[in-house]
Design an enzyme around this catalytic site. Structure first.
Site, PDB file in Angstrom:
ATOM      1  N   LYS A 126      -1.166  36.728  -2.842  1.00  0.00           N
ATOM      2  CA  LYS A 126      -0.012  36.266  -2.248  1.00  0.00           C
ATOM      3  C   LYS A 126       1.456  36.717  -1.365  1.00  0.00           C
ATOM      4  O   LYS A 126       0.898  37.316  -0.585  1.00  0.00           O
ATOM      5  CB  LYS A 126       1.599  37.193  -3.603  1.00  0.00           C
ATOM      6  CG  LYS A 126       2.373  36.553  -4.415  1.00  0.00           C
ATOM      7  CD  LYS A 126       1.686  35.727  -5.586  1.00  0.00           C
ATOM      8  CE  LYS A 126       2.808  35.058  -5.926  1.00  0.00           C
ATOM      9  NZ  LYS A 126       2.357  34.104  -7.898  1.00  0.00           N
TER      10      LYS A 126
HETATM   11  N1  GLU Z   1       2.138  31.049  -7.907  1.00  0.00           N
HETATM   12  C1  GLU Z   1       1.764  30.056  -9.061  1.00  0.00           C
HETATM   13  C2  GLU Z   1       1.321  31.346  -9.594  1.00  0.00           C
HETATM   14  O1  GLU Z   1       1.357  32.539  -9.443  1.00  0.00           O
HETATM   15  C3  GLU Z   1       0.952  29.141  -8.497  1.00  0.00           C
HETATM   16  C4  GLU Z   1      -1.163  30.182  -7.636  1.00  0.00           C
HETATM   17  C5  GLU Z   1      -1.625  29.342  -6.799  1.00  0.00           C
HETATM   18  O2  GLU Z   1      -1.495  28.320  -7.517  1.00  0.00           O
HETATM   19  O3  GLU Z   1      -2.927  29.289  -6.247  1.00  0.00           O
HETATM   20  O4  GLU Z   1       0.241  31.943 -10.684  1.00  0.00           O
END
Ligand code: GLU
Length: 436
Positions: A126
């Site tokens: 993240k």
């Molecule tokens: N930010 C989204 C999540 O928390 C998508 C993550 C992604 O597609 O890599 O799942």
């Protein structure tokens, strides 16, 4: 002195906000507590606990951005990779004033479990920048995005770590990330980021994927609990990419959406909101502020409105020990990451409220990100119908496996999903062995 004092004040404010955001808890501590609860149930060995209970890489950057007024502001950002035993790291980037390293660490750990629970070959990551993007012009937002991308570029790459949208980031931001990375590499690298616009290697269906997956999870949960979605009353907290699509598709699936909210507050209509009108209004006005055909409620009131299904799709730490006792929904389907604290989980378990946890319920986004990555690497594209059918299949299978595991162990769906996920990651760590 005055500037430093102000900065310290601002930092303190951020810390208080971040902790308040998790119901007074540190978010990473909360993620680790959930991990250990599942690890205890599955009898995970101590070596694996030591490996999986921490984040493998955490990278903090402070970087300058030239603002429109000529001043230079310095922003703090982070990219964290929790574990990459099952494949490249994967996870979104958020721009929010309350972003902290511990929040990003928690979100990275949840991404590892999320990818494992739906069986896609990624680890968890993240990123985040501590900024309120509403205060930025488009040019400032682009400069901030490009410089942050340059700062984290030693970490990211199509086979290393693939960012995506998260809170307050969107396809345009992903296009800037792809372009910045590509300029540095000397050629277009479509697989470095997902959630891109269709014209530059985005996937059909990615924009709606998270909200669509939430509704697939709600349909599966309603069926498992003997609830008919047709006519069921739904409340959705948050009207961003997840909440707005979840509300729209819940209505399409036959449910009645009685409550919604965004940063301007909550909107309640017990006879059901006209979702087409709401979506038009939000598009035309940029927010729900002033929406006429509903009663105004506070965010706190929204969560405890009478309804069958509650979809928290805003930020973490919304359902806590303080309000879980008043929640009236029978089902909670977590569109956001980390909306429920362990204290609230315990209250929901006692009250027989069925919670579909974030790592399962909102996994539709990263699942279609996986499809986008595969298509980018193969320079090939699937139709929206193919994407949605594959997504449905994966969500239904993951729901069924989690439900089975939760029943077998006599635990909540959260612990069931974690047991499935941790088992897969632990197997990957074990079979790969420890280097050197
Ligand atoms: N930010 C989204 C999540 O928390 C998508 C993550 C992604 O597609 O890599 O799942």
């Amino acid at each position: 002195m005055a500037v430093n004092a102000r900065r310290r004040g601002a930092q303190r404010h951020r810390v208080v906000q971040a902790e308040a955001g998790a119901g007074g808890r540190n978010l990473f501590d909360m993620a680790v507590e959930q991990f250990h609860a599942a690890a205890d149930r599955m009898g995970l060995d101590d070596n694996l606990r030591r490996i999986l209970g921490v984040c493998q890489h955490q990278y903090t950057v402070n970087f300058p951005v030239q603002m429109d007024d000529g001043s230079i502001q310095v922003f703090e950002g982070h990219r964290v990779q929790h574990n990459v035993a099952r494949g490249p790291a994967k996870g979104g980037i958020r721009f929010h004033q309350d972003v902290t390293l511990d929040e990003v660490k928690a979100l990275a750990m949840w991404m590892t479990w999320k990818c494992a629970v739906v069986g896609i070959p990624f680890g968890g990551a993240k990123g985040g920048v501590t900024v309120d993007p509403r205060g930025l012009s488009r040019g400032e937002l682009e400069n901030l995005t490009r410089r942050f991308t340059a700062e984290i570029s030693p970490l990211i790459g199509p086979y290393k770590d693939i960012p995506a949208p998260d809170v307050n980031t969107n396809p345009q931001v992903m296009a800037w990330i792809m372009d910045t990375y590509s300029m540095r590499e000397g050629h277009s690298v479509l697989g470095v980021v997902t959630g891109k616009p269709l014209t530059v290697g985005g996937s059909e269906g990615r924009g709606e994927a998270t909200g669509r997956g939430v509704v697939y999870a709600a349909i599966a949960a309603a069926k498992a609990r003997g609830l008919d979605l047709t006519g069921a009353q739904v409340v959705v907290q948050g009207f961003g990419n997840v909440g707005s699509v979840a509300a729209k598709l819940s209505r399409k699936a036959g449910a009645t959406v009685v409550g919604i909210s965004d940063v301007t507050g909550g909107y309640y209509n017990p006879r059901g909101l006209d979702m087409a009108a709401v979506l038009d209004y939000a598009r035309a006005n940029g927010s729900l502020g002033g929406y006429p055909d509903a009663d105004r409620v506070t965010n706190a009131e929204l969560l405890t409105l009478p309804c069958d299904i509650l979809i928290p799709a805003a930020l973490e730490g919304q359902l806590t020990g303080a309000n879980a006792g008043q929640v009236q929904a029978r089902l909670i389907v977590e569109g956001a990451n980390g909306p429920t604290t362990p204290e609230a989980d315990a209250i929901f378990a006692e009250r027989g409220i069925f919670v579909v946890p974030d790592i399962l319920a909102n996994a539709g986004g990263v699942t279609v990100s996986y499809f986008e990555w595969v298509q980018a690497l193969q320079a090939f594209s699937w139709t929206e119908r193919e994407i949605n059918a594959r997504l449905r299949n994966i969500m239904d299978q993951a729901f069924a496996a989690t439900y089975r595991t939760a029943e077998e162990h006599g635990v909540s769906m959260r612990t069931g999903a974690l047991i499935c996920a941790i088992g897969r990651v632990a197997d990957a760590v074990t079979v790969r062995g420890i280097y050197p």
